[in-house]
Design a protein around this motif. Structure first.
Motif, PDB file in Angstrom:
ATOM      1  N   UNK A  10      34.276  51.135 -18.602  1.00 38.44           N
ATOM      2  CA  UNK A  10      34.082  50.789 -17.817  1.00 38.44           C
ATOM      3  C   UNK A  10      32.761  49.638 -17.479  1.00 38.44           C
ATOM      4  N   UNK A  11      31.654  49.930 -18.188  1.00 38.34           N
ATOM      5  CA  UNK A  11      30.878  48.698 -17.568  1.00 38.34           C
ATOM      6  C   UNK A  11      31.697  47.469 -17.907  1.00 38.34           C
ATOM      7  N   UNK A  12      31.969  47.085 -19.261  1.00 33.51           N
ATOM      8  CA  UNK A  12      32.283  45.807 -19.779  1.00 33.51           C
ATOM      9  C   UNK A  12      33.304  45.594 -18.931  1.00 33.51           C
ATOM     10  N   UNK A  13      34.663  46.778 -17.768  1.00 31.00           N
ATOM     11  CA  UNK A  13      35.466  46.353 -17.227  1.00 31.00           C
ATOM     12  C   UNK A  13      34.472  45.046 -16.428  1.00 31.00           C
ATOM     13  N   UNK A  14      33.534  46.572 -15.457  1.00 35.88           N
ATOM     14  CA  UNK A  14      32.791  45.300 -13.956  1.00 35.88           C
ATOM     15  C   UNK A  14      32.334  43.968 -14.427  1.00 35.88           C
ATOM     16  N   UNK A  15      31.578  44.407 -15.229  1.00 33.30           N
ATOM     17  CA  UNK A  15      30.685  42.792 -15.837  1.00 33.30           C
ATOM     18  C   UNK A  15      32.179  42.211 -16.412  1.00 33.30           C
ATOM     19  N   UNK A  16      32.615  41.981 -17.267  1.00 31.31           N
ATOM     20  CA  UNK A  16      34.217  41.177 -16.927  1.00 31.31           C
ATOM     21  C   UNK A  16      33.787  40.087 -15.792  1.00 31.31           C
ATOM     22  N   UNK A  17      34.395  40.948 -14.237  1.00 33.59           N
ATOM     23  CA  UNK A  17      35.465  40.630 -13.933  1.00 33.59           C
ATOM     24  C   UNK A  17      34.482  39.907 -12.226  1.00 33.59           C
ATOM     25  N   UNK A  18      33.236  40.404 -12.444  1.00 36.20           N
ATOM     26  CA  UNK A  18      32.024  39.441 -12.040  1.00 36.20           C
ATOM     27  C   UNK A  18      32.004  38.410 -12.862  1.00 36.20           C
ATOM     28  N   UNK A  19      31.642  38.468 -13.920  1.00 32.27           N
ATOM     29  CA  UNK A  19      31.726  36.371 -14.721  1.00 32.27           C
ATOM     30  C   UNK A  19      33.107  36.324 -14.257  1.00 32.27           C
ATOM     31  N   UNK A  20      34.017  36.590 -14.353  1.00 34.05           N
ATOM     32  CA  UNK A  20      35.266  35.894 -13.772  1.00 34.05           C
ATOM     33  C   UNK A  20      34.873  35.103 -12.935  1.00 34.05           C
ATOM     34  N   UNK A  21      34.052  35.767 -11.869  1.00 37.26           N
ATOM     35  CA  UNK A  21      34.643  35.776  -9.914  1.00 37.26           C
ATOM     36  C   UNK A  21      33.168  34.307  -9.950  1.00 37.26           C
ATOM     37  N   UNK A  46      26.050  34.014 -16.897  1.00 33.23           N
ATOM     38  CA  UNK A  46      26.501  34.342 -18.070  1.00 33.23           C
ATOM     39  C   UNK A  46      25.295  36.228 -18.241  1.00 33.23           C
ATOM     40  N   UNK A  47      25.302  36.083 -17.708  1.00 33.89           N
ATOM     41  CA  UNK A  47      24.332  37.584 -17.408  1.00 33.89           C
ATOM     42  C   UNK A  47      25.172  38.271 -17.651  1.00 33.89           C
ATOM     43  N   UNK A  48      26.661  38.601 -17.084  1.00 33.39           N
ATOM     44  CA  UNK A  48      27.525  39.198 -17.716  1.00 33.39           C
ATOM     45  C   UNK A  48      27.787  39.620 -18.746  1.00 33.39           C
TER      46      UNK A  48
END
Length: 651
Positions: A331-342, A346-348
């Motif tokens: 779930x953390x990966x799912x959340x961080x990936x969406x913030x990275x795309x947004x 690169x911290x995500x």
């Protein structure tokens, strides 16, 4: 700058806008190395193992009984067991899209047919509620998981639609009918409650994107806005368990059940991006930052409470009581990936890498048929091997188990590995960005129509050299962006073209190479994967006076299996000498350790201080993700130092 896509890639997340455009399984293919091996095991062993257990446990059979009208008699599994079938279908859909495996396609269609037969005429689909002799539909939203299960159905349908849009198996139609019903029942003016376990939000948001149906996005938005309005009953863990204590946009940190919190945040990020809600997105970015800074283990794991599978308070990160559920990591990966795309930070991707190597890779054993549900950082007593045909009643089992009474983690790992190619790289109007390093082929088209093609080869994480070879000319300049991890101080980038080489230092963050690339050009990223000692923030009481050893993205662990040279068999008797740097000989990292001796007393408190005895001896450490692969052992990530209290603040 907003990046839009003219085609839909085969990837789990395709936002309507954002800084970066994800590249899908049709554009990126992992070909060799660490993750390719795990994908092979996942495709050849794990998926079949999961399907076998879903069948033998009777969880797929629940759909047959629903279709035949014989429920509730004979129903097997927990109230949320339907979701495991849907996660299996999602994993299988990604794997079919990745490999085109015919035998898996046949099995996939057979399971979809059994699910479809159980759907009621108005679209309702659950084997636990709504039929004669069962509790009514939507009557137990706190714990019933009806909407949670449907969220996973929607994600399975998205995977099928994006990999096989013309498939005639019926899964997409099943999901559409169920989503239409959810909008009818829970839409504006309807039932204004939420599900006790977030997931329907992210499922609806992505299904809305895939099928170009704004009603689904709007319904996801409604669910997110209803969190914090106390529509669910209070429970012993408090409403924060459901994230129903305060509105999502008012929170400053993730709290409550760690899986629920991350799934909700991922769905909220989807809605924020697609609706242009910059206030919500900013709030989520703050929540992510604070959670990483105060409530996340060195492995990337999240959740320090066993009884409620929840985040603890700030700095409450005890290694021996780490719950760190595998699903929370995903779930953390799912959340961080969406913030990275947004926003492209690169911290995500740094956190995604850390979590992939030290949570996702840790869960399955080498043959892909046993798993950790919880991921402790300190095993005090050697575990008990699980029987291969038994079902573990405990999520916090002492060794990897083939199946659990609550088996959310095995299919969650399977769907993550099957879709992992989609997390490697992105594109924007200027070029391509590489976020995760693995031997891979990348073929995509920039927004202006230019084709970009390059191959990536590496032995990462054992070796820090990542070699990118340009395959074809692309007229004009474009930018190749490379993530330099936060730990990689001293990294460099070497560009070789037409026999000339240019080498530059690369600070942590993102390093861009902009040029008119030609076939045969080579870009090499050199990351320093020398093992390093890591000190904890002194506010984490449970590990004050301890250190960990890391190498590249991997957290290392000390296992009792390797302690024979010191004459002991328990990691609890060991201290590390932090002044002696860990060594790396042919990929084997060793740390200088000595034995700690403590007086035997009737009362474990007093003036006496523990002392050490014997010689300082280099002892091997193992990647945390491989611990217990050699059998039962004691283990620890955080090792007490021979000089407790010598360091008080991170430099």
């Amino acid at each position: 700058m907003t990046m839009t896509s003219t085609t839909t890639p085969a990837t789990p997340v395709v936002p309507a806008g954002g800084r970066l455009r994800p590249l899908g399984l049709d554009e990126v293919r992992i070909t060799d190395g660490f993750w390719a091996q795990r994908q092979r095991v996942n495709g050849t062993a794990t998926l079949a193992h999961i399907e076998h257990r879903l069948e033998s446990e009777g969880w797929i059979g629940n759909f047959d009984r629903a279709a035949d009208g014989t429920l509730p008699e004979g129903r097997r599994g927990r109230e949320f067991s339907d979701s495991e079938i849907y996660k299996y279908l999602e994993a299988a859909a990604w794997e079919i899209g990745r490999t085109g495996e015919d035998a898996l396609e046949t099995r996939f269609r057979a399971v979809v047919d059994r699910v479809a037969r159980a759907q009621e005429p108005d679209g309702y689909l659950s084997t636990r509620f709504g039929r004669p002799g069962q509790e009514p539909r939507w009557s137990h939203l706190e714990w019933g998981h009806e909407l949670y299960c449907l969220g996973h159905l929607f994600q399975a349908a998205v995977a099928r639609y994006r990999t096989r849009p013309d498939a005639d198996d019926g899964l997409i139609q099943v999901a559409r009918r169920a989503a239409d019903l959810v909008c009818e029942v829970f839409g504006e003016g309807g039932n204004e409650s939420i599900c006790g376990h977030a997931e329907v939000e992210v499922g609806l948001a992505e299904l809305g994107r895939a099928l170009d149906e704004p009603r689904y996005t709007r319904q996801a938005q409604l669910f997110i806005e209803r969190h914090g309005k106390h529509s669910l009953a209070d429970i012993e863990f408090g409403r924060s368990y459901f994230q129903d204590d305060i509105p999502v946009r008012d929170a400053t940190i993730l709290r409550g059940h760690a899986v629920r919190a991350n799934y909700l945040s991922a769905g909220a990020a989807d809605v924020a991006v697609d609706t242009g809600d910059t206030e919500l997105l900013a709030a989520l970015q703050v929540q992510w930052q604070n959670t990483i800074a105060r409530r996340t283990y060195i492995t990337g794991g999240q959740g320090s409470h066993h009884q409620d599978e929840a985040f603890g308070e700030d700095w409450e990160l005890p290694p021996d009581r780490a719950y760190s559920e595998t699903c929370a990591g995903i779930g953390s990966i799912m959340f961080a990936w969406r913030l990275l795309l947004a926003d492209g930070d690169p911290q995500y991707a740094d956190l995604i890498e850390r979590t992939l190597y030290n949570v996702v890779a840790t869960s399955p054993n080498d043959d892909g048929r046993a798993f950790y549900y919880a991921n402790t950082l300190h095993q005090r007593v050697p575990g008990t091997p699980a029987e291969p045909d038994e079902t573990s009643p405990r999520a916090s089992s002492s060794l990897r188990a083939p199946w659990f009474e609550v088996s959310c983690c095995p299919p969650n790992v399977a769907r993550t590995l099957a879709s992992l190619d989609a997390y490697v790289a992105t594109a924007d109007e200027f070029g391509v960005q590489v976020h995760q390093y693995a031997s891979a082929t990348i073929r995509t088209t920039l927004e202006d129509g230019r084709a970009v093609a390059f191959d990536m080869s590496t032995h990462y994480p054992e070796d820090g050299v990542v070699r990118i070879s340009i395959v074809d000319d692309a007229p004009g300049e474009w930018t190749l962006g490379l993530r330099v991890p936060a730990w990689a101080h001293g990294a460099s980038v070497r560009v070789t073209s037409a026999g000339e080489t240019d080498t530059r230092d690369a600070a942590p963050g993102r390093f861009d190479v902009t040029r008119a690339f030609r076939a045969g050009d080579v870009v090499e990223l050199h990351l320093p994967v020398t093992p390093r000692i890591t000190w904890p923030d002194p506010r984490i009481d449970a590990i004050r006076g301890c250190v960990a050893v890391e190498r590249g993205p991997e957290v290392l662990a000390l296992e009792s299996t390797d302690l024979a040279p010191l004459g002991v068999d328990d990691v609890g008797q060991i201290v590390i000498v932090p002044s002696a740097p860990p060594s790396d000989a042919n990929g084997q990292v060793s740390a200088t350790l000595r034995v700690r001796t403590s007086p035997s007393t009737e009362w474990p408190y007093g003036d006496a201080d523990a002392s050490t005895a014997g010689a300082d001896i280099p002892i091997p450490l193992v990647p945390y993700h491989s611990w217990a692969n050699r059998g039962p052992s004691t283990m620890r990530v955080w090792i007490p130092t021979s000089q407790p209290g010598a360091r008080t603040i991170e430099s």
